[in-house]
Write a protein that holds these residues in place. Structure first.
Motif, PDB file in Angstrom:
ATOM      1  N   UNK A  13      14.885  19.671  -2.643  1.00  0.00           N
ATOM      2  CA  UNK A  13      15.623  19.257  -3.975  1.00  0.00           C
ATOM      3  C   UNK A  13      15.092  17.623  -4.184  1.00  0.00           C
ATOM      4  N   UNK A  14      15.054  16.926  -3.320  1.00  0.00           N
ATOM      5  CA  UNK A  14      14.673  15.391  -3.405  1.00  0.00           C
ATOM      6  C   UNK A  14      13.070  15.494  -4.105  1.00  0.00           C
ATOM      7  N   UNK A  68      11.496  -0.139 -21.177  1.00  0.00           N
ATOM      8  CA  UNK A  68      12.616  -0.694 -20.485  1.00  0.00           C
ATOM      9  C   UNK A  68      13.438   0.721 -19.894  1.00  0.00           C
ATOM     10  N   UNK A  69      13.281   1.909 -20.624  1.00  0.00           N
ATOM     11  CA  UNK A  69      13.963   2.984 -20.301  1.00  0.00           C
ATOM     12  C   UNK A  69      12.958   3.680 -19.054  1.00  0.00           C
ATOM     13  N   UNK A  70      11.707   3.537 -19.074  1.00  0.00           N
ATOM     14  CA  UNK A  70      10.704   3.839 -18.217  1.00  0.00           C
ATOM     15  C   UNK A  70      10.890   3.110 -16.795  1.00  0.00           C
ATOM     16  N   UNK A  71      11.089   1.857 -16.899  1.00  0.00           N
ATOM     17  CA  UNK A  71      11.366   1.042 -15.995  1.00  0.00           C
ATOM     18  C   UNK A  71      12.671   1.459 -15.040  1.00  0.00           C
ATOM     19  N   UNK A  72      13.704   1.812 -15.955  1.00  0.00           N
ATOM     20  CA  UNK A  72      15.199   1.890 -15.326  1.00  0.00           C
ATOM     21  C   UNK A  72      14.988   3.291 -14.615  1.00  0.00           C
ATOM     22  N   UNK A  73      14.110   4.350 -15.131  1.00  0.00           N
ATOM     23  CA  UNK A  73      14.230   5.475 -14.793  1.00  0.00           C
ATOM     24  C   UNK A  73      14.451   5.930 -13.186  1.00  0.00           C
ATOM     25  N   UNK A  78      18.262   7.639  -8.784  1.00  0.00           N
ATOM     26  CA  UNK A  78      19.070   7.348  -7.812  1.00  0.00           C
ATOM     27  C   UNK A  78      20.486   7.547  -7.895  1.00  0.00           C
ATOM     28  N   UNK A  79      21.087   7.109  -8.934  1.00  0.00           N
ATOM     29  CA  UNK A  79      22.284   7.244  -9.382  1.00  0.00           C
ATOM     30  C   UNK A  79      22.737   8.882  -9.487  1.00  0.00           C
ATOM     31  N   UNK A  80      21.786   9.527 -10.130  1.00  0.00           N
ATOM     32  CA  UNK A  80      22.094  10.820 -10.071  1.00  0.00           C
ATOM     33  C   UNK A  80      21.915  11.661  -8.996  1.00  0.00           C
ATOM     34  N   UNK A  81      21.094  11.198  -7.822  1.00  0.00           N
ATOM     35  CA  UNK A  81      21.099  11.615  -6.543  1.00  0.00           C
ATOM     36  C   UNK A  81      22.344  11.269  -5.788  1.00  0.00           C
ATOM     37  N   UNK A  82      23.003  10.267  -5.976  1.00  0.00           N
ATOM     38  CA  UNK A  82      24.045   9.980  -5.383  1.00  0.00           C
ATOM     39  C   UNK A  82      25.224  10.818  -6.098  1.00  0.00           C
TER      40      UNK A  82
END
Length: 86
Positions: A13-14, A68-73, A78-82
């Motif tokens: 899944x990762x 900015x959104x592309x940089x923060x993706x 990683x937040x979603x994975x958490x």
């Protein structure tokens, strides 16, 4: 015997999430670059018209937001994975 090419299935899944992130970041960067180009051309062709200059600046702001959104993706992924726990 014939040669058959088979696409490799993702291992986990990762891997799927990382591949999806890469595709989305690529699309965001491409779209932001398009907005940047359009905004720059509008700014150059504005000819001093305040309405057109403001519209061009707004387009350039949207391009910056897209970058900015592309940089923060990766951070968002990683937040979603958490949250998902994978």
């Amino acid at each position: 015997m014939t040669a058959v090419s088979v696409l490799a299935a993702p291992a986990s899944l990762n891997a799927v999430i990382d591949n999806l992130r890469n595709v989305i970041v690529g699309l965001l960067v491409a779209l932001a670059t398009l907005f940047l180009t359009v905004g720059g051309v509008r700014y150059i062709l504005a000819g001093g018209d305040p309405g057109e200059v403001e519209a061009a600046k707004k387009t350039l702001r949207y391009a910056a937001l897209g970058y900015g959104i592309a940089v923060l993706a990766p951070l968002l992924v990683s937040v979603l994975k958490g949250i998902v726990g994978s």
